[in-house]
Design a protein around this motif. Sequence first.
Motif, PDB file in Angstrom:
ATOM      1  N   VAL A   1       0.853  -1.189   0.000  1.00 14.93           N
ATOM      2  CA  VAL A   1       0.000   0.000   0.000  1.00 14.93           C
ATOM      3  C   VAL A   1       0.891   1.242   0.000  1.00 14.93           C
ATOM      4  N   PRO A   2       0.698   2.172  -0.935  1.00 14.20           N
ATOM      5  CA  PRO A   2       1.522   3.384  -0.948  1.00 14.20           C
ATOM      6  C   PRO A   2       1.335   4.195   0.334  1.00 14.20           C
ATOM      7  N   ASP A   3       2.439   4.684   0.875  1.00 15.25           N
ATOM      8  CA  ASP A   3       2.382   5.447   2.124  1.00 15.25           C
ATOM      9  C   ASP A   3       1.445   6.643   2.007  1.00 15.25           C
ATOM     10  N   GLY A   4       1.401   7.255   0.838  1.00 14.56           N
ATOM     11  CA  GLY A   4       0.574   8.439   0.647  1.00 14.56           C
ATOM     12  C   GLY A   4      -0.912   8.170   0.675  1.00 14.56           C
ATOM     13  N   ARG A   5      -1.305   6.896   0.668  1.00 14.36           N
ATOM     14  CA  ARG A   5      -2.738   6.548   0.736  1.00 14.36           C
ATOM     15  C   ARG A   5      -3.206   6.305   2.168  1.00 14.36           C
ATOM     16  N   ILE A   6      -2.298   6.404   3.121  1.00 12.59           N
ATOM     17  CA  ILE A   6      -2.617   6.043   4.507  1.00 12.59           C
ATOM     18  C   ILE A   6      -2.654   7.300   5.373  1.00 12.59           C
ATOM     19  N   VAL A   7      -3.681   7.413   6.185  1.00  8.89           N
ATOM     20  CA  VAL A   7      -3.839   8.519   7.135  1.00  8.89           C
ATOM     21  C   VAL A   7      -3.949   7.918   8.534  1.00  8.89           C
ATOM     22  N   SER A   8      -3.292   8.548   9.500  1.00  7.42           N
ATOM     23  CA  SER A   8      -3.219   7.986  10.857  1.00  7.42           C
ATOM     24  C   SER A   8      -4.074   8.787  11.833  1.00  7.42           C
ATOM     25  N   ASP A   9      -4.828   8.061  12.644  1.00 12.30           N
ATOM     26  CA  ASP A   9      -5.538   8.632  13.795  1.00 12.30           C
ATOM     27  C   ASP A   9      -4.890   8.062  15.050  1.00 12.30           C
ATOM     28  N   TYR A  10      -4.218   8.927  15.799  1.00 13.68           N
ATOM     29  CA  TYR A  10      -3.456   8.483  16.962  1.00 13.68           C
ATOM     30  C   TYR A  10      -4.274   8.476  18.249  1.00 13.68           C
ATOM     31  N   ALA A  11      -5.555   8.807  18.174  1.00 14.01           N
ATOM     32  CA  ALA A  11      -6.385   8.870  19.375  1.00 14.01           C
ATOM     33  C   ALA A  11      -7.615   7.972  19.259  1.00 14.01           C
ATOM     34  N   GLY A  12      -7.458   6.846  18.563  1.00 14.88           N
ATOM     35  CA  GLY A  12      -8.554   5.871  18.488  1.00 14.88           C
ATOM     36  C   GLY A  12      -8.478   4.911  19.660  1.00 14.88           C
ATOM     37  N   PHE A  13      -8.819   5.419  20.847  1.00 14.48           N
ATOM     38  CA  PHE A  13      -8.595   4.642  22.068  1.00 14.48           C
ATOM     39  C   PHE A  13      -9.620   3.539  22.277  1.00 14.48           C
ATOM     40  N   ASP A  14     -10.792   3.677  21.686  1.00 14.49           N
ATOM     41  CA  ASP A  14     -11.769   2.584  21.688  1.00 14.49           C
ATOM     42  C   ASP A  14     -12.601   2.710  20.420  1.00 14.49           C
ATOM     43  N   THR A  15     -13.527   1.794  20.226  1.00 11.75           N
ATOM     44  CA  THR A  15     -14.264   1.753  18.965  1.00 11.75           C
ATOM     45  C   THR A  15     -15.086   3.010  18.751  1.00 11.75           C
ATOM     46  N   TRP A  16     -15.757   3.495  19.799  1.00 11.46           N
ATOM     47  CA  TRP A  16     -16.553   4.710  19.638  1.00 11.46           C
ATOM     48  C   TRP A  16     -15.672   5.903  19.295  1.00 11.46           C
ATOM     49  N   ASP A  17     -14.561   6.060  19.989  1.00 12.33           N
ATOM     50  CA  ASP A  17     -13.669   7.169  19.687  1.00 12.33           C
ATOM     51  C   ASP A  17     -13.187   7.101  18.241  1.00 12.33           C
ATOM     52  N   SER A  18     -12.836   5.906  17.782  1.00 12.17           N
ATOM     53  CA  SER A  18     -12.369   5.752  16.399  1.00 12.17           C
ATOM     54  C   SER A  18     -13.456   6.151  15.403  1.00 12.17           C
ATOM     55  N   CYS A  19     -14.676   5.690  15.635  1.00 10.55           N
ATOM     56  CA  CYS A  19     -15.772   6.005  14.713  1.00 10.55           C
ATOM     57  C   CYS A  19     -16.123   7.493  14.761  1.00 10.55           C
ATOM     58  N   SER A  20     -16.248   8.034  15.969  1.00  8.92           N
ATOM     59  CA  SER A  20     -16.619   9.436  16.118  1.00  8.92           C
ATOM     60  C   SER A  20     -15.564  10.346  15.500  1.00  8.92           C
ATOM     61  N   ARG A  21     -14.284  10.061  15.752  1.00  6.40           N
ATOM     62  CA  ARG A  21     -13.214  10.881  15.202  1.00  6.40           C
ATOM     63  C   ARG A  21     -13.113  10.720  13.677  1.00  6.40           C
ATOM     64  N   ALA A  22     -13.372   9.515  13.176  1.00  2.00           N
ATOM     65  CA  ALA A  22     -13.340   9.320  11.724  1.00  2.00           C
ATOM     66  C   ALA A  22     -14.298  10.276  11.031  1.00  2.00           C
ATOM     67  N   GLU A  23     -15.475  10.462  11.607  1.00  3.23           N
ATOM     68  CA  GLU A  23     -16.468  11.356  10.999  1.00  3.23           C
ATOM     69  C   GLU A  23     -16.191  12.822  11.344  1.00  3.23           C
ATOM     70  N   ARG A  24     -15.951  13.116  12.615  1.00  2.00           N
ATOM     71  CA  ARG A  24     -15.863  14.504  13.060  1.00  2.00           C
ATOM     72  C   ARG A  24     -14.520  15.163  12.753  1.00  2.00           C
ATOM     73  N   ILE A  25     -13.439  14.405  12.807  1.00  2.00           N
ATOM     74  CA  ILE A  25     -12.107  14.965  12.588  1.00  2.00           C
ATOM     75  C   ILE A  25     -11.636  14.757  11.150  1.00  2.00           C
ATOM     76  N   PHE A  26     -11.862  13.556  10.609  1.00  2.00           N
ATOM     77  CA  PHE A  26     -11.312  13.221   9.298  1.00  2.00           C
ATOM     78  C   PHE A  26     -12.336  13.312   8.169  1.00  2.00           C
ATOM     79  N   GLY A  27     -13.596  13.600   8.495  1.00  2.00           N
ATOM     80  CA  GLY A  27     -14.602  13.813   7.467  1.00  2.00           C
ATOM     81  C   GLY A  27     -15.013  12.576   6.699  1.00  2.00           C
ATOM     82  N   VAL A  28     -14.872  11.400   7.304  1.00  2.00           N
ATOM     83  CA  VAL A  28     -15.276  10.160   6.627  1.00  2.00           C
ATOM     84  C   VAL A  28     -16.795  10.066   6.623  1.00  2.00           C
ATOM     85  N   ARG A  29     -17.361   9.882   5.453  1.00  2.00           N
ATOM     86  CA  ARG A  29     -18.819   9.758   5.324  1.00  2.00           C
ATOM     87  C   ARG A  29     -19.251   8.366   4.881  1.00  2.00           C
TER      88      ARG A  29
END
Length: 237
Positions: free
Chosen positions: A129-157
């Motif tokens: 996988v090309p490095d440029g295709r990967i984005v890191s979330d360093y605060a996905g401490f549990d499943t809810w945090d990961s999902c909430s941050r994916a939408e609210r911080i990274f704009g995943v729809r």
Amino acid sequence: MGVGERVRRAVRAGRARLRLPKTRRGRRRAVQVVMALSVLALLPATWLRLATDSRVRTVADVPSAPVAVVFGAGLWNGEPSPYLAHRLDATAELYERGKVRAILVTGDNSRHGYDEPDAMRTYLVRHGVPDGRIVSDYAGFDTWDSCSRAERIFGVRRAVLISQDFHIRRALALCEAAGIDAYGVGVAEPRDATWLFGGAREAVAAGKAALDAVFKPDPQFLGPRERGIQRVLEGSR
């Protein structure tokens, strides 16, 4: 007083504290209460299965989406644990098949020397996988945090979620609650002790998931919006 006598007294005291119903009607009511509590305990897990079963797929048949979200699952000596490696293998295959264009690796980096997202990124790059295709979330401490941050911080729809088969339904329900239109790839594992522990843990975690889905608490860390996913997607057009 001898040891035997002390044991007998302890047993009698324990029976006295239990105070089991003496009548048939009382025993029937006790059984009904236990059954009712058992049903209530199973409701969240039942909700997860009914709400998400139609969205659990395999790498081969999952619909395409702009983003893959892969959840952390622990490190062994700085390297992805076997379960996390299997999630990452499925993610790399999704990218190779052209089913996703960007990958969000979300995990724990809360202490020095423990960095799930960077270990996940390194593994994916090693597997094509090309490095440029990967984005890191360093605060996905549990499943809810990961999902909430994916939408609210990274704009995943819209996304494909990748996790083990015993966890993917909870991830789907929570990401849907966070506002992400998602399908999930449930990675199958041998029914060993680790799998059994994970399944048992999910039965308990389902209750918290239900509360998170209803009340939608803020994740432990929010921070400013990040455009990493948007830049990857714009660059891939």
